[in-house]
Design a protein around this motif. Structure first.
Motif, PDB file in Angstrom:
ATOM      1  N   ILE A  58       0.894  -1.233   0.152  1.00  0.00           N
ATOM      2  CA  ILE A  58       0.034  -0.103  -0.050  1.00  0.00           C
ATOM      3  C   ILE A  58       0.863   1.355   0.122  1.00  0.00           C
ATOM      4  O   ILE A  58       0.537   2.103  -0.670  1.00  0.00           O
ATOM      5  N   ALA A  62       0.495   3.951  -2.776  1.00  0.00           N
ATOM      6  CA  ALA A  62       0.220   5.364  -2.329  1.00  0.00           C
ATOM      7  C   ALA A  62       1.026   6.429  -3.079  1.00  0.00           C
ATOM      8  O   ALA A  62       0.622   7.483  -3.431  1.00  0.00           O
ATOM      9  N   LEU A  90     -10.031   2.852  -0.540  1.00  0.00           N
ATOM     10  CA  LEU A  90      -9.256   1.695  -0.167  1.00  0.00           C
ATOM     11  C   LEU A  90      -9.848   0.355  -0.309  1.00  0.00           C
ATOM     12  O   LEU A  90     -11.015   0.191   0.085  1.00  0.00           O
ATOM     13  N   ASP A  96      -5.286  -1.497   5.419  1.00  0.00           N
ATOM     14  CA  ASP A  96      -4.404  -0.181   4.496  1.00  0.00           C
ATOM     15  C   ASP A  96      -4.357   0.971   5.109  1.00  0.00           C
ATOM     16  O   ASP A  96      -3.768   1.933   4.801  1.00  0.00           O
ATOM     17  N   TYR A 100      -1.645   3.944   4.653  1.00  0.00           N
ATOM     18  CA  TYR A 100      -1.953   4.971   3.904  1.00  0.00           C
ATOM     19  C   TYR A 100      -1.814   6.269   4.596  1.00  0.00           C
ATOM     20  O   TYR A 100      -1.479   7.452   3.930  1.00  0.00           O
ATOM     21  N   TRP A 104       0.076   9.688   3.446  1.00  0.00           N
ATOM     22  CA  TRP A 104      -0.591  10.944   3.710  1.00  0.00           C
ATOM     23  C   TRP A 104       0.076  12.050   4.367  1.00  0.00           C
ATOM     24  O   TRP A 104       0.332  13.184   3.922  1.00  0.00           O
ATOM     25  N   THR A 119     -12.247   9.114   3.362  1.00  0.00           N
ATOM     26  CA  THR A 119     -11.587   7.857   3.056  1.00  0.00           C
ATOM     27  C   THR A 119     -12.740   6.790   2.981  1.00  0.00           C
ATOM     28  O   THR A 119     -13.328   6.584   3.944  1.00  0.00           O
ATOM     29  N   ILE A 131      -5.900   1.177  -4.127  1.00  0.00           N
ATOM     30  CA  ILE A 131      -6.082   2.638  -3.904  1.00  0.00           C
ATOM     31  C   ILE A 131      -6.542   3.571  -5.125  1.00  0.00           C
ATOM     32  O   ILE A 131      -5.946   3.309  -6.033  1.00  0.00           O
TER      33      ILE A 131
END
Length: 141
Positions: A58, A62, A90, A96, A100, A104, A119, A131
Protein backbone atom coordinates in the motif's frame (compact mmCIF):
# COMPACT_ATOMS: atom_id res chain seq x y z
CA UNK A 1 -18.34 20.26 -22.80
CA UNK A 2 -15.05 22.12 -22.72
CA UNK A 3 -12.21 22.16 -20.26
CA UNK A 4 -11.20 18.49 -20.62
CA UNK A 5 -7.58 17.72 -19.75
CA UNK A 6 -5.59 14.68 -20.82
CA UNK A 7 -2.18 14.40 -19.12
CA UNK A 8 0.47 12.76 -21.28
CA UNK A 9 2.62 11.81 -18.29
CA UNK A 10 -0.17 10.13 -16.30
CA UNK A 11 -1.52 6.61 -16.78
CA UNK A 12 -4.12 6.32 -19.52
CA UNK A 13 -7.69 6.35 -18.29
CA UNK A 14 -9.22 2.90 -17.89
CA UNK A 15 -12.41 4.11 -19.56
CA UNK A 16 -13.66 6.78 -21.91
CA UNK A 17 -13.12 9.94 -19.81
CA UNK A 18 -10.56 12.74 -19.34
CA UNK A 19 -7.99 12.89 -16.57
CA UNK A 20 -9.54 16.14 -15.40
CA UNK A 21 -12.01 18.85 -16.28
CA UNK A 22 -11.84 22.56 -15.49
CA UNK A 23 -15.17 24.12 -14.56
CA UNK A 24 -15.12 27.73 -13.45
CA UNK A 25 -12.55 28.12 -10.71
CA UNK A 26 -12.33 24.41 -9.93
CA UNK A 27 -10.48 21.46 -11.37
CA UNK A 28 -12.12 18.03 -11.02
CA UNK A 29 -9.84 15.01 -11.40
CA UNK A 30 -11.23 11.65 -12.46
CA UNK A 31 -10.37 8.69 -10.26
CA UNK A 32 -6.60 8.20 -10.41
CA UNK A 33 -4.78 5.03 -9.44
CA UNK A 34 -1.15 4.03 -9.00
CA UNK A 35 -0.44 2.47 -12.42
CA UNK A 36 2.94 3.41 -13.91
CA UNK A 37 2.37 5.83 -16.82
CA UNK A 38 5.09 4.24 -18.98
CA UNK A 39 4.52 0.53 -18.37
CA UNK A 40 1.00 0.31 -16.92
CA UNK A 41 2.50 -1.85 -14.12
CA UNK A 42 1.11 -1.51 -10.62
CA UNK A 43 3.85 -0.66 -8.10
CA UNK A 44 4.14 -3.09 -5.21
CA UNK A 45 1.98 -5.82 -6.74
CA UNK A 46 3.25 -9.41 -6.76
CA UNK A 47 1.30 -11.98 -8.74
CA UNK A 48 0.63 -15.71 -8.69
CA UNK A 49 1.50 -17.58 -11.91
CA UNK A 50 -2.16 -17.34 -12.99
CA UNK A 51 -2.12 -13.51 -12.76
CA UNK A 52 -4.04 -13.08 -9.51
CA UNK A 53 -2.56 -10.62 -7.01
CA UNK A 54 -0.60 -12.50 -4.34
CA UNK A 55 0.32 -9.42 -2.30
CA UNK A 56 0.62 -5.68 -2.69
CA UNK A 57 2.38 -2.80 -0.98
CA UNK A 58 0.00 0.00 0.00
CA UNK A 59 2.90 2.41 0.63
CA UNK A 60 4.26 1.90 -2.90
CA UNK A 61 0.80 2.31 -4.37
CA UNK A 62 0.06 5.42 -2.28
CA UNK A 63 3.29 7.10 -3.38
CA UNK A 64 2.57 6.20 -7.01
CA UNK A 65 -1.00 7.50 -6.89
CA UNK A 66 0.25 10.78 -5.42
CA UNK A 67 2.78 11.07 -8.25
CA UNK A 68 0.01 10.46 -10.79
CA UNK A 69 -2.26 13.06 -9.18
CA UNK A 70 0.63 15.53 -9.27
CA UNK A 71 1.16 14.79 -12.99
CA UNK A 72 -2.50 15.51 -13.77
CA UNK A 73 -2.45 18.68 -11.67
CA UNK A 74 0.66 19.93 -13.46
CA UNK A 75 -0.82 19.11 -16.89
CA UNK A 76 -3.82 21.19 -15.79
CA UNK A 77 -1.69 24.16 -14.74
CA UNK A 78 -2.29 23.49 -11.04
CA UNK A 79 0.02 22.56 -8.17
CA UNK A 80 -0.08 20.03 -5.35
CA UNK A 81 -0.91 22.88 -2.96
CA UNK A 82 -4.06 23.64 -4.99
CA UNK A 83 -5.80 20.44 -3.85
CA UNK A 84 -8.85 21.25 -1.74
CA UNK A 85 -10.69 17.94 -1.44
CA UNK A 86 -9.61 14.30 -1.83
CA UNK A 87 -11.75 11.18 -1.71
CA UNK A 88 -9.68 8.05 -1.08
CA UNK A 89 -10.92 4.60 -2.05
CA UNK A 90 -9.20 1.67 -0.31
CA UNK A 91 -10.02 -1.96 -1.12
CA UNK A 92 -9.00 -3.10 2.38
CA UNK A 93 -9.67 -0.39 4.94
CA UNK A 94 -8.67 -2.55 7.93
CA UNK A 95 -5.31 -3.58 6.45
CA UNK A 96 -4.34 -0.39 4.62
CA UNK A 97 -5.74 2.68 6.41
CA UNK A 98 -2.83 3.13 8.84
CA UNK A 99 -0.20 2.67 6.12
CA UNK A 100 -1.99 5.01 3.75
CA UNK A 101 -2.48 7.56 6.52
CA UNK A 102 1.29 7.52 7.24
CA UNK A 103 2.07 8.27 3.56
CA UNK A 104 -0.58 11.01 3.55
CA UNK A 105 1.20 12.62 6.53
CA UNK A 106 4.50 12.59 4.58
CA UNK A 107 2.89 14.48 1.69
CA UNK A 108 0.75 16.73 3.92
CA UNK A 109 2.76 17.19 7.14
CA UNK A 110 0.68 20.15 8.35
CA UNK A 111 -3.00 19.19 8.75
CA UNK A 112 -3.96 22.88 8.68
CA UNK A 113 -2.69 23.11 5.08
CA UNK A 114 -3.87 19.68 3.90
CA UNK A 115 -6.90 19.28 1.65
CA UNK A 116 -10.12 17.96 3.13
CA UNK A 117 -10.24 14.17 2.90
CA UNK A 118 -12.78 11.37 2.97
CA UNK A 119 -11.63 7.75 2.99
CA UNK A 120 -13.95 4.94 1.91
CA UNK A 121 -13.53 1.18 2.09
CA UNK A 122 -14.77 -0.49 -1.08
CA UNK A 123 -14.78 -4.06 -2.36
CA UNK A 124 -12.97 -3.57 -5.68
CA UNK A 125 -11.56 -1.16 -8.25
CA UNK A 126 -11.56 -1.70 -12.03
CA UNK A 127 -7.94 -2.89 -12.13
CA UNK A 128 -5.98 -4.85 -9.47
CA UNK A 129 -5.09 -1.76 -7.45
CA UNK A 130 -5.65 -1.19 -3.74
CA UNK A 131 -6.13 2.58 -3.83
CA UNK A 132 -7.66 5.28 -6.01
CA UNK A 133 -8.04 9.03 -5.43
CA UNK A 134 -10.75 11.40 -6.62
CA UNK A 135 -9.60 15.00 -6.25
CA UNK A 136 -10.81 18.58 -6.53
CA UNK A 137 -8.36 21.46 -6.83
CA UNK A 138 -8.45 25.19 -7.38
CA UNK A 139 -8.06 25.85 -11.10
CA UNK A 140 -5.57 28.41 -12.34
CA UNK A 141 -7.12 30.86 -14.75
Amino acid sequence: MSGAIHAGNAPKAVGHYPHARRVGGLLFLSGIGPRDPATNAIPGNEYFADGRVQRYDIAAQARAVFANVRAVLEASGARWEDLVDVTVFLTDMERDFAGYNAIWAEFFPDPANAPCRTTLGITALPTPIAIELKCVAVAKE
